[in-house]
Design an enzyme around this catalytic site. Structure first.
Site, mmCIF file in Angstrom:
data_model
loop_
_atom_site.group_PDB
_atom_site.id
_atom_site.type_symbol
_atom_site.label_atom_id
_atom_site.label_comp_id
_atom_site.label_asym_id
_atom_site.label_seq_id
_atom_site.Cartn_x
_atom_site.Cartn_y
_atom_site.Cartn_z
ATOM 1 C CD GLU A 125 -2.993 -1.214 2.206
ATOM 2 O OE1 GLU A 125 -2.886 -0.414 3.168
ATOM 3 O OE2 GLU A 125 -3.916 -2.055 2.117
ATOM 4 C CD GLU A 174 -3.711 -6.105 2.840
ATOM 5 O OE1 GLU A 174 -4.667 -5.368 3.193
ATOM 6 O OE2 GLU A 174 -2.536 -5.921 3.189
#
Length: 693
Positions: free
Chosen positions: A304, A424
């Protein structure tokens, strides 16, 4: 006689292996299949003299068709398929193997082909004599299109992988995250409350059907100072121990640089040199530590990625490209297995927005390496994912958001033979508890997610920080949810508009209808426990509408106590059954109350019902409380029901953004469709008064 290859100006290749000892073996597998489509891997081993230029021919026994291929040029004529080499894999040494893969379509059956010929010689698994030269070369035109460069069209610095990236990523499905362990930002892997990772945990994950494990690792508090940034030996050894356990279990494994992304990498706009030096030092050490690990170990450049204080999108894209390309250079130059190891590159924020995808596509084109994987994360349409702004249902808007994101990564990457991992996935409300989103709506979300990811050939990795599979109990906290997730890996399941049928206690019992979502299945019947309900007497089905008769509901509700009186399961031709609770209810009743902004609860007689959401407005109609762009507040953050205690708590976070002295009208929405109005007023002293009128 030496082998000859004829190359024309149009890129046509023909081969002639005159009087060479010949023989071959083919391993064909279809590791991933979905309704109407499948992915296949083909490994060709040359058992005879070296081959320079190859053509593999087979016939599909059930009319399947190849729709897309990688590491080979594939053409079809009816049911016969011909695969020829691309530029970098034309030579097969004696006992050497080449691999390619393809996506195909099927209907009726997907029976595997059983006979193959390599350059005209039947692949029997042994050397079968010599092959006479053809009378003339047979040209085969390359079918590789591409106005843009496809990373799978050229080798990495040390040649193509033994198994293509597309095939490997298909074999990684499904995946699971070992969250909140090595990514913990405290002193060790237990600092966020999870126990030490055990081999038993990994064995359990394997037994549940997972094929890959993502092991997030935060390194920032486990290395020394500049300029070497030496990783703590004990920490690295512990990570390697768990990685090796996972590899020994047969998993594909992914490791990364995780929360470092916001701890210090985010400072790159204002501290580029130090951040880049630190990042490079970490990956230099990690590449060296794992260079000889199994090819099933993959590296992810950073989790991220985000940047603080940048000038905007252009600088963000430039900085992430610098990290990704630096990571790629360091790993590739470290040698060993890292020369062709699969590497995972994220978009900014691991977002599937088109602009972020376009930025990463540019990096892939620049690197021109077939052993790269793109990754994004997916936590659903935000109002649904956290239950705010009225996002209580898995409706058309929520579904369209999922379809849009998955379509974008498919079109940008998978359609160009670049595999994608959803590194994810889950729902953001799970960070509080899995009850933030109503059970039936949650199940529909995961059923559709699994189906649509499969249709777009996306590998998914469930985010689990301990809220799903207990790290000590080794049991699922919500077995019904996992059953739906597991089923979605291979098939569709029928669902319904709701998983509850409400029967008001204060009125006569009448028939109730429920819309079914067949999802390509056929309805098979209703069952209570081991007893089948009787079609025509207990229920009827017309199209996709299920009707429960009044007589059946009378029997099922029994004494009509508030709450769930009976549980039925709708069975379909495939997938998991759909649970339907028969609930006796009446409109909830609330009472006056006093308290403070830090402790206030509305006394509530739920009377069999459950709270879906809450609205908050001032007298003039403007919205009160946090997220003042919507009247519907965030479940569990601003309000939360407690069914055992008989209360609805209004949290300090709600009152923190409520005007003192102003009366707020609350509307509680329940899953039966009932609504209840309540009024609260916050005094400047912090006291709160709640009334029913």
């Amino acid at each position: 006689m030496a082998s000859a290859a004829v190359v024309t100006g149009l890129g046509m290749v023909a081969t002639a292996n005159a009087y060479a000892a010949s023989g071959c073996r083919v391993a064909y597998s279809a590791p991933s299949q979905w309704p109407g489509g499948f992915t296949a891997n083909v490994e060709v081993t040359n058992l005879g003299d070296p081959v320079n230029g190859w053509s593999l021919v087979w016939t599909f026994p059930a009319g399947q068709q190849v729709t897309q291929a990688w590491n080979a040029n594939v053409t079809s004529s009816g049911s016969q398929v011909t695969a020829t080499n691309v530029g970098y894999n034309g030579t097969i040494a004696t006992n050497g193997t080449v691999a390619f893969g393809f996506n195909g379509s099927w209907s009726g059956a997907n029976t595997a082909p059983t006979s193959f010929t390599l350059n005209g010689v039947a692949c029997t698994g042994s050397v079968g004599g010599s092959t006479p030269p053809p009378s003339s070369p047979t040209p085969s035109r390359s079918t590789s299109p591409s106005p843009s460069v496809s990373p799978s069209a050229s080798p990495s610095p040390s040649g193509p992988p033994a198994v293509s990236a597309m095939a490997a990523v298909a074999a990684m499905q499904p995946g699971w995250n070992l969250g909140n362990s090595f990514d913990a930002t405290g002193a060790d892997e237990t600092s966020w409350g999870n126990p030490r990772v055990t081999e038993a945990l990994l064995d359990t994950v394997k037994a549940q059907g997972f094929k890959s494990i993502r092991i997030p690792v935060t390194w920032g508090q486990h290395h020394g100072a500049a300029p070497n940034y030496t990783i703590d030996a004990a920490w690295l050894a512990r990570v390697k121990e768990v990685v090796n356990w996972a590899l020994a279990d047969g998993f594909y494994v992914m490791i990364n640089i995780h929360h470092d992304s916001w701890q210090w990498i985010a400072n790159m706009p204002g501290d580029r040199t130090n951040v880049l030096n630190r990042y490079n030092a970490l990956w230099t050490q990690l590449a060296a530590a794992f260079r000889d690990s199994s090819a099933k170990l993959t590296f992810e450049s950073v989790n991220e990625p985000q940047f603080t204080g940048s000038s905007g999108d252009a600088q963000n894209a430039q900085l992430l490209n610098e990290l990704n390309t630096s990571f790629h250079r360091i790993v590739r130059q470290s040698g060993g297995g890292n020369a062709t190891r699969l590497l995972v590159l994220p978009t900014l924020h691991t977002s599937a927005d088109q602009a972020r995808i376009d930025e990463l596509t540019s990096t892939f084109t620049q690197l021109n390496d077939p052993n790269l994987i793109a990754t994004v994360h997916f936590y659903g349409y935000w109002p649904f994912s956290v239950n705010v702004a009225g996002g209580t249902r898995f409706d058309a808007t929520t579904q369209a958001d999922l379809v849009g994101q998955f379509d974008r990564v498919y079109n940008a990457f998978v359609a160009r033979n670049i595999p994608v991992i959803i590194g994810e996935y889950g729902l953001l409300g799970f960070d509080r508890h899995t009850g933030t989103i109503q059970q039936g709506e949650k199940l529909k979300f995961f059923e559709y997610l699994g189906y649509y990811a499969r249709s777009k050939q996306l590998t998914t990795m469930l985010w689990d920080n301990g809220q799903h599979l207990g790290r000590t109990s080794l049991a699922w906290s919500d077995p019904e949810l996992f059953a739906q997730i597991k089923s979605s890996w291979t098939t569709r399941s029928g669902t319904a508009y709701a998983d509850q049928v409400f029967v008001p206690k204060a009125s006569a019992i009448t028939a109730k209808t429920l819309a079914l979502n067949l999802n390509g299945t056929t309805f098979q019947g209703l069952r209570q426990g081991t007893t089948d309900l009787v079609s025509g007497t207990d229920y009827t089905v017309s199209g996709s509408t299920l009707t429960l008769t009044a007589s059946a509901l009378t029997r099922l509700t029994g004494s009509r106590a508030y709450g769930v009186n009976a549980t039925l399961h709708a069975r379909f031709s495939q997938g998991v059954p759909w649970r339907i609770d028969i609930v006796t209810n009446d409109p909830p009743i609330v009472s006056n109350a006093t308290g403070t902004t830090s402790s206030f609860a509305v006394p509530t007689q739920f009377r069999g019902d459950q709270l879906a959401t809450m609205e908050a407005k001032y007298a003039d109609g403007t919205f009160a409380g946090p997220h003042n762009w919507t009247s519907f507040k965030e479940f569990d953050v601003t309000f939360a029901p407690n069914y055992a205690a008989g209360t609805i708590t209004l949290k300090p976070e709600f009152f923190a953004e409520v005007n003192a002295g102003s009366r707020v009208t609350l509307t509680f929405h329940f899953w039966s469709g009932a609504t209840v109005t309540y009024y609260v007023t916050k005094a400047t002293s912090g006291s709160v008064t709640g009334t029913i009128s």
